[in-house]
Each structure stands twice: as structure tokens, then as C-alpha cells.
Design a protein around this motif. Sequence first.
Motif, PDB file in Angstrom:
ATOM      1  N   LYS A 238       0.829  -1.206   0.000  1.00 45.82           N
ATOM      2  CA  LYS A 238       0.000   0.000   0.000  1.00 45.82           C
ATOM      3  C   LYS A 238       0.859   1.250   0.000  1.00 45.82           C
ATOM      4  O   LYS A 238       0.561   2.222  -0.694  1.00 45.82           O
ATOM      5  CB  LYS A 238      -0.940   0.002   1.202  1.00 45.82           C
ATOM      6  N   ALA A 239       1.949   1.236   0.770  1.00 52.03           N
ATOM      7  CA  ALA A 239       2.813   2.415   0.879  1.00 52.03           C
ATOM      8  C   ALA A 239       3.538   2.724  -0.428  1.00 52.03           C
ATOM      9  O   ALA A 239       3.636   3.878  -0.830  1.00 52.03           O
ATOM     10  CB  ALA A 239       3.821   2.228   2.013  1.00 52.03           C
ATOM     11  N   ILE A 240       4.039   1.693  -1.106  1.00 51.15           N
ATOM     12  CA  ILE A 240       4.790   1.951  -2.336  1.00 51.15           C
ATOM     13  C   ILE A 240       3.882   2.062  -3.556  1.00 51.15           C
ATOM     14  O   ILE A 240       4.298   2.562  -4.588  1.00 51.15           O
ATOM     15  CB  ILE A 240       5.897   0.896  -2.564  1.00 51.15           C
ATOM     16  N   ARG A 241       2.648   1.575  -3.431  1.00 52.01           N
ATOM     17  CA  ARG A 241       1.603   1.708  -4.445  1.00 52.01           C
ATOM     18  C   ARG A 241       1.934   1.074  -5.792  1.00 52.01           C
ATOM     19  O   ARG A 241       1.385   1.458  -6.818  1.00 52.01           O
ATOM     20  CB  ARG A 241       1.205   3.169  -4.617  1.00 52.01           C
ATOM     21  N   VAL A 242       2.835   0.134  -5.773  1.00 50.58           N
ATOM     22  CA  VAL A 242       3.151  -0.656  -6.964  1.00 50.58           C
ATOM     23  C   VAL A 242       3.338  -2.104  -6.526  1.00 50.58           C
ATOM     24  O   VAL A 242       3.617  -2.362  -5.352  1.00 50.58           O
ATOM     25  CB  VAL A 242       4.422  -0.156  -7.699  1.00 50.58           C
ATOM     26  N   PRO A 243       3.201  -3.047  -7.431  1.00 48.31           N
ATOM     27  CA  PRO A 243       3.437  -4.444  -7.063  1.00 48.31           C
ATOM     28  C   PRO A 243       4.863  -4.641  -6.549  1.00 48.31           C
ATOM     29  O   PRO A 243       5.802  -3.963  -6.974  1.00 48.31           O
ATOM     30  CB  PRO A 243       3.227  -5.195  -8.372  1.00 48.31           C
ATOM     31  N   LEU A 244       5.002  -5.566  -5.636  1.00 48.51           N
ATOM     32  CA  LEU A 244       6.291  -5.871  -5.020  1.00 48.51           C
ATOM     33  C   LEU A 244       6.747  -7.234  -5.524  1.00 48.51           C
ATOM     34  O   LEU A 244       5.973  -8.200  -5.506  1.00 48.51           O
ATOM     35  CB  LEU A 244       6.119  -5.886  -3.500  1.00 48.51           C
ATOM     36  N   VAL A 245       7.982  -7.325  -5.964  1.00 55.32           N
ATOM     37  CA  VAL A 245       8.528  -8.590  -6.454  1.00 55.32           C
ATOM     38  C   VAL A 245       9.188  -9.314  -5.292  1.00 55.32           C
ATOM     39  O   VAL A 245       9.914  -8.720  -4.508  1.00 55.32           O
ATOM     40  CB  VAL A 245       9.558  -8.357  -7.578  1.00 55.32           C
ATOM     41  N   SER A 246       8.911 -10.598  -5.188  1.00 57.05           N
ATOM     42  CA  SER A 246       9.465 -11.408  -4.103  1.00 57.05           C
ATOM     43  C   SER A 246      10.026 -12.702  -4.664  1.00 57.05           C
ATOM     44  O   SER A 246       9.526 -13.223  -5.653  1.00 57.05           O
ATOM     45  CB  SER A 246       8.358 -11.715  -3.084  1.00 57.05           C
ATOM     46  N   THR A 247      11.046 -13.197  -4.012  1.00 60.43           N
ATOM     47  CA  THR A 247      11.576 -14.514  -4.346  1.00 60.43           C
ATOM     48  C   THR A 247      11.413 -15.410  -3.125  1.00 60.43           C
ATOM     49  O   THR A 247      11.032 -14.950  -2.048  1.00 60.43           O
ATOM     50  CB  THR A 247      13.075 -14.451  -4.720  1.00 60.43           C
ATOM     51  N   SER A 248      11.723 -16.658  -3.275  1.00 58.12           N
ATOM     52  CA  SER A 248      11.685 -17.575  -2.151  1.00 58.12           C
ATOM     53  C   SER A 248      12.845 -17.264  -1.204  1.00 58.12           C
ATOM     54  O   SER A 248      13.871 -16.729  -1.614  1.00 58.12           O
ATOM     55  CB  SER A 248      11.823 -19.018  -2.639  1.00 58.12           C
ATOM     56  N   ALA A 249      12.669 -17.652   0.054  1.00 51.35           N
ATOM     57  CA  ALA A 249      13.725 -17.436   1.047  1.00 51.35           C
ATOM     58  C   ALA A 249      14.545 -18.708   1.224  1.00 51.35           C
ATOM     59  O   ALA A 249      14.947 -19.066   2.332  1.00 51.35           O
ATOM     60  CB  ALA A 249      13.115 -16.988   2.368  1.00 51.35           C
ATOM     61  N   ASN A 250      14.770 -19.399   0.116  1.00 49.53           N
ATOM     62  CA  ASN A 250      15.603 -20.593   0.161  1.00 49.53           C
ATOM     63  C   ASN A 250      16.371 -20.716  -1.148  1.00 49.53           C
ATOM     64  O   ASN A 250      16.013 -20.124  -2.155  1.00 49.53           O
ATOM     65  CB  ASN A 250      14.755 -21.854   0.405  1.00 49.53           C
ATOM     66  N   ILE A 251      17.426 -21.483  -1.080  1.00 45.68           N
ATOM     67  CA  ILE A 251      18.209 -21.767  -2.275  1.00 45.68           C
ATOM     68  C   ILE A 251      17.497 -22.880  -3.032  1.00 45.68           C
ATOM     69  O   ILE A 251      16.980 -23.828  -2.424  1.00 45.68           O
ATOM     70  CB  ILE A 251      19.644 -22.164  -1.881  1.00 45.68           C
TER      71      ILE A 251
ATOM     72  N   GLY B 247      16.128 -25.986  -4.556  1.00 47.57           N
ATOM     73  CA  GLY B 247      16.369 -27.375  -4.186  1.00 47.57           C
ATOM     74  C   GLY B 247      16.367 -27.616  -2.695  1.00 47.57           C
ATOM     75  O   GLY B 247      16.187 -28.748  -2.246  1.00 47.57           O
ATOM     76  N   ASP B 248      16.588 -26.571  -1.904  1.00 51.64           N
ATOM     77  CA  ASP B 248      16.530 -26.699  -0.443  1.00 51.64           C
ATOM     78  C   ASP B 248      15.084 -26.604   0.012  1.00 51.64           C
ATOM     79  O   ASP B 248      14.248 -26.017  -0.676  1.00 51.64           O
ATOM     80  CB  ASP B 248      17.339 -25.586   0.232  1.00 51.64           C
ATOM     81  N   PRO B 249      14.779 -27.143   1.201  1.00 51.30           N
ATOM     82  CA  PRO B 249      13.411 -27.021   1.709  1.00 51.30           C
ATOM     83  C   PRO B 249      13.041 -25.555   1.946  1.00 51.30           C
ATOM     84  O   PRO B 249      13.905 -24.728   2.262  1.00 51.30           O
ATOM     85  CB  PRO B 249      13.441 -27.777   3.046  1.00 51.30           C
ATOM     86  N   SER B 250      11.766 -25.244   1.785  1.00 51.88           N
ATOM     87  CA  SER B 250      11.291 -23.887   2.046  1.00 51.88           C
ATOM     88  C   SER B 250      11.217 -23.666   3.557  1.00 51.88           C
ATOM     89  O   SER B 250      10.642 -24.484   4.272  1.00 51.88           O
ATOM     90  CB  SER B 250       9.901 -23.667   1.441  1.00 51.88           C
ATOM     91  N   PRO B 251      11.789 -22.569   4.055  1.00 52.24           N
ATOM     92  CA  PRO B 251      11.718 -22.299   5.491  1.00 52.24           C
ATOM     93  C   PRO B 251      10.289 -21.927   5.895  1.00 52.24           C
ATOM     94  O   PRO B 251       9.555 -21.307   5.127  1.00 52.24           O
ATOM     95  CB  PRO B 251      12.675 -21.130   5.688  1.00 52.24           C
TER      96      PRO B 251
END
Length: 135
Positions: free
Chosen positions: A69-82, A84-88
Amino acid sequence: MLILIDTDAKLPGLMEEVPFIAYDLIDAAIKPLTIIYPKGRNVAPSLLPEERTIGIRITQETFSQALCKAIRVPLVSTSANISGDPSPTTFSEISDEIKEAVDYVVPIRQQETEPAKASEIIALGIHGEVKIIRS
């Protein structure tokens, strides 16, 4: 890549046409939901694969919703894992390699021990096809 937005009103700007069923899926979701849409647009070209699909989650998480809401544009996100590794599922499960490689770590929710719910992932086709990727 995942695009985070704070309201479904922003969907039409991110693809040529929002499949009608998308709104029903969003309304019925009981846990985080990522939908992969056909014919993405209005994002950096590097975010769209050759087939132009785009993964979007309308975030309900308090901090990311406020940030969108503050930046008023879509935010790009990636996974927080490398790859092949399990997702935290908690901050403590994110590898030190990831934490040390980023420019900034937001100092919230780091002490939580309750595992976060993985999102459902559903792909929608241009003719209304529905494919469940992860439930």
C-alpha cells in the motif's frame, strides 16, 4: 518470481485479461494463494518467462500488505531458500547464506516459532483451465 499486491483491484493492470474464475478463487481462499496467470504485462521484461505467465499473490500478511500500500506498486518477491533446499517456515530456518547475501532484513516476525503456511499455487489458462500446482 512472485508479485505481491494488496488488493485484487490491481490485477487487471498486470495481465491482458483476468480470468473470471480468479475472483472466485481469491474469495474462497482459506490460506495464502498464489495464482499463475496467462499473458502478464506491465512488469519488467525480466520477470516474465517466454510464455508470459505471471505469479501473483494478494497478500494478507500485515507487513507486506502495508508495504504494498505504501509503495503503491506491485512488489517482487523470491523464495527465502536456495533452489532445491526445503522452504523455510520460520525466520530461524532461513539459511545464513541467504540472510548474509541480502541488503536488508526487515526486523519483524523474526522470533515467531509458529510455522508459516505455504501458499496454494494454482495456474489458470487463457480458456479458464485450472491446474493445481500445490495445495
